[in-house]
Design a protein around this motif. Structure first.
Motif, mmCIF file in Angstrom:
data_model
loop_
_atom_site.group_PDB
_atom_site.id
_atom_site.type_symbol
_atom_site.label_atom_id
_atom_site.label_comp_id
_atom_site.label_asym_id
_atom_site.label_seq_id
_atom_site.Cartn_x
_atom_site.Cartn_y
_atom_site.Cartn_z
ATOM 1 N N VAL A 37 40.944 42.195 38.527
ATOM 2 C CA VAL A 37 39.813 42.940 39.052
ATOM 3 C C VAL A 37 40.193 43.501 40.413
ATOM 4 C CG1 VAL A 37 38.769 40.857 40.062
ATOM 5 C CG2 VAL A 37 37.351 42.868 39.620
ATOM 6 N N TYR A 39 38.277 45.013 43.684
ATOM 7 C CA TYR A 39 37.094 45.370 44.461
ATOM 8 C C TYR A 39 37.495 46.472 45.442
ATOM 9 C CZ TYR A 39 35.359 41.040 42.470
ATOM 10 O OH TYR A 39 34.994 40.066 41.592
ATOM 11 N N LEU A 47 41.816 37.518 37.255
ATOM 12 C CA LEU A 47 40.597 36.888 36.726
ATOM 13 C C LEU A 47 40.959 35.767 35.762
ATOM 14 C CD1 LEU A 47 38.056 39.689 35.756
ATOM 15 C CD2 LEU A 47 37.768 37.924 37.481
ATOM 16 N N ASN A 61 34.596 33.183 38.300
ATOM 17 C CA ASN A 61 33.283 33.858 38.297
ATOM 18 C C ASN A 61 32.663 33.963 36.910
ATOM 19 O OD1 ASN A 61 33.572 34.186 41.047
ATOM 20 N ND2 ASN A 61 34.307 36.291 40.890
ATOM 21 N N PHE A 63 33.806 34.588 34.045
ATOM 22 C CA PHE A 63 34.386 35.506 33.074
ATOM 23 C C PHE A 63 35.184 34.721 32.036
ATOM 24 C CE2 PHE A 63 33.535 39.790 34.426
ATOM 25 C CZ PHE A 63 33.230 39.672 35.776
ATOM 26 N N LYS A 78 31.246 38.454 29.903
ATOM 27 C CA LYS A 78 30.478 37.640 30.845
ATOM 28 C C LYS A 78 29.044 37.614 30.349
ATOM 29 C CE LYS A 78 29.649 36.779 35.738
ATOM 30 N NZ LYS A 78 29.946 37.121 37.134
ATOM 31 N N VAL A 81 25.777 39.403 34.230
ATOM 32 C CA VAL A 81 26.494 40.008 35.352
ATOM 33 C C VAL A 81 25.641 40.017 36.606
ATOM 34 C CG1 VAL A 81 27.964 41.424 33.888
ATOM 35 C CG2 VAL A 81 25.800 42.358 34.730
ATOM 36 N N SER A 84 27.514 41.866 42.376
ATOM 37 C CA SER A 84 28.827 41.729 43.025
ATOM 38 C C SER A 84 29.991 41.884 42.046
ATOM 39 C CB SER A 84 28.925 40.377 43.727
ATOM 40 O OG SER A 84 28.747 39.331 42.788
ATOM 41 N N ASP A 85 29.688 41.972 40.755
ATOM 42 C CA ASP A 85 30.752 42.187 39.768
ATOM 43 C C ASP A 85 31.183 43.646 39.699
ATOM 44 O OD1 ASP A 85 29.143 39.795 37.584
ATOM 45 O OD2 ASP A 85 30.840 39.486 38.960
ATOM 46 N N TYR A 89 38.201 46.950 36.548
ATOM 47 C CA TYR A 89 38.835 45.857 35.818
ATOM 48 C C TYR A 89 40.034 46.400 35.035
ATOM 49 C CZ TYR A 89 34.770 43.118 37.055
ATOM 50 O OH TYR A 89 33.798 42.455 37.772
#
Lengths: 114, 113
Positions: A37, A39, A47, A61, A63, A78, A81, A84-85, A89
Motif C-alpha cells: 500500500v 499512502y 500489507l 490493518n 486486510f 477487508k 473499510v 484511513s484506508d 494498492y
C-alpha cells in the motif's frame, strides 16, 4: 511472460463497507505474491505476502488476501473499510528464477466515501 | 517500522545533464533495488545490488545508468546523460536478504526538460 494485472484503476467504496481489490497473475511456477500500500507522500508498505500453505493470508490493518492457483488470482479483501484506508494498492509477484525481483501491477486507487 | 529515505523528493533538470538520486536504505539491509514508474504505468524493476555489485538489471537499465554504494553510505542511481524518457518516479528499496520483504522509499520524481 510473467505479469500482474490489477483490472481496476480506481475503486470507490463507502466507509464501513466491505472491499475487494482484484489481482491476477501470470507465472508458470509457484508464485510468491505480495500486496503493498502507498499512502500519499510515503513509500510503499507491505500489507501481506503469500509464499505457501494456507491460501488465505492475514495482513496488517485487518486486510487479508486469498491465493487461488486455479484462478491465478490473489485478491485483497477487508470486511469494513475506514477512511484511513484511502491509498493506492499494488499487487506484486516475485520471480524465483530472477533473483526474486518483483513484477508489479499498475495499482488500484482506493477512495473511501464518508 | 524500518524506513528508507530518498533525497530529493523531486528533481528537475535539463536534458543531457547528469543527475544522482540518493537513497538511504535500512541500516542493516544488504540488498538494494531501484524501480522506475512512469506516470500512469506499472512500476518496473531496474536493478538490484549486493555486496558492491549489480546482481541483475533489466533492459530499462541503460548504459547511461549506474549504481553504487560507496563505503556503506547512500545507495545512488546516476543517470548521465539524462534523456526526456527518463522522466519518472524512481523508487529505492532495500531488504535484509534476497527473499525478504522489500522496504521502499517514497520515491524521487525526476522531471527531465
Amino acid at each position: 511472460a510473467q505479469s500482474v494485472t490489477q483490472p481496476d484503476a480506481r475503486v470507490t467504496v463507502s466507509e464501513g463497507a466491505s472491499l475487494q481489490l482484484r489481482c491476477k497473475y501470470s507465472y508458470s511456477a509457484t508464485p510468491y505474491l505480495f500486496w503493498y500500500v502507498q499512502y500519499p507522500r510515503q513509500g510503499l508498505q507491505l500489507l501481506l505476502k503469500y509464499y505457501s500453505g494456507d491460501p488465505v493470508v492475514q495482513g496488517v490493518n485487518s486486510f487479508e488476501a486469498e491465493f487461488s492457483k486455479s484462478n491465478s488470482s490473489f485478491h485483497l479483501q477487508k470486511a469494513s473499510v475506514h477512511w484511513s484506508d484511502s491509498a493506492v494498492y499494488f499487487c506484486a509477484l516475485s520471480i524465483m528464477d530472477s533473483n526474486y525481483q518483483l513484477i508489479w501491477g499498475s495499482g488500484t486507487k482506493l477512495i473511501i466515501k464518508p | 517500522g524500518p524506513k528508507v529515505l530518498q533525497i530529493p523528493s523531486h528533481q528537475i533538470i535539463d536534458m543531457g545533464q547528469m543527475v544522482t538520486l540518493n537513497c538511504d536504505p535500512v541500516s542493516n539491509h544488504l540488498y538494494f533495488y531501484w524501480y522506475k514508474q512512469i506516470l500512469g504505468q506499472q512500476m518496473e524493476f531496474l536493478v538490484n545490488f549486493y555486496n558492491g555489485k549489480v546482481m541483475e538489471k533489466s533492459k530499462l537499465f541503460k548504459d547511461q545508468f549506474s549504481v553504487e554504494r560507496p563505503d556503506g553510505s547512500y545507495f545512488t542511481l546516476k543517470i548521465q546523460p539524462t534523456a526526456l524518457e527518463d522522466s519518472a518516479v524512481y523508487f529505492c528499496a532495500s531488504s535484509l536478504d534476497s527473499q525478504n520483504t522489500l522496504y521502499f522509499g517514497a520515491g524521487t520524481r525526476l522531471s527531465v526538460l
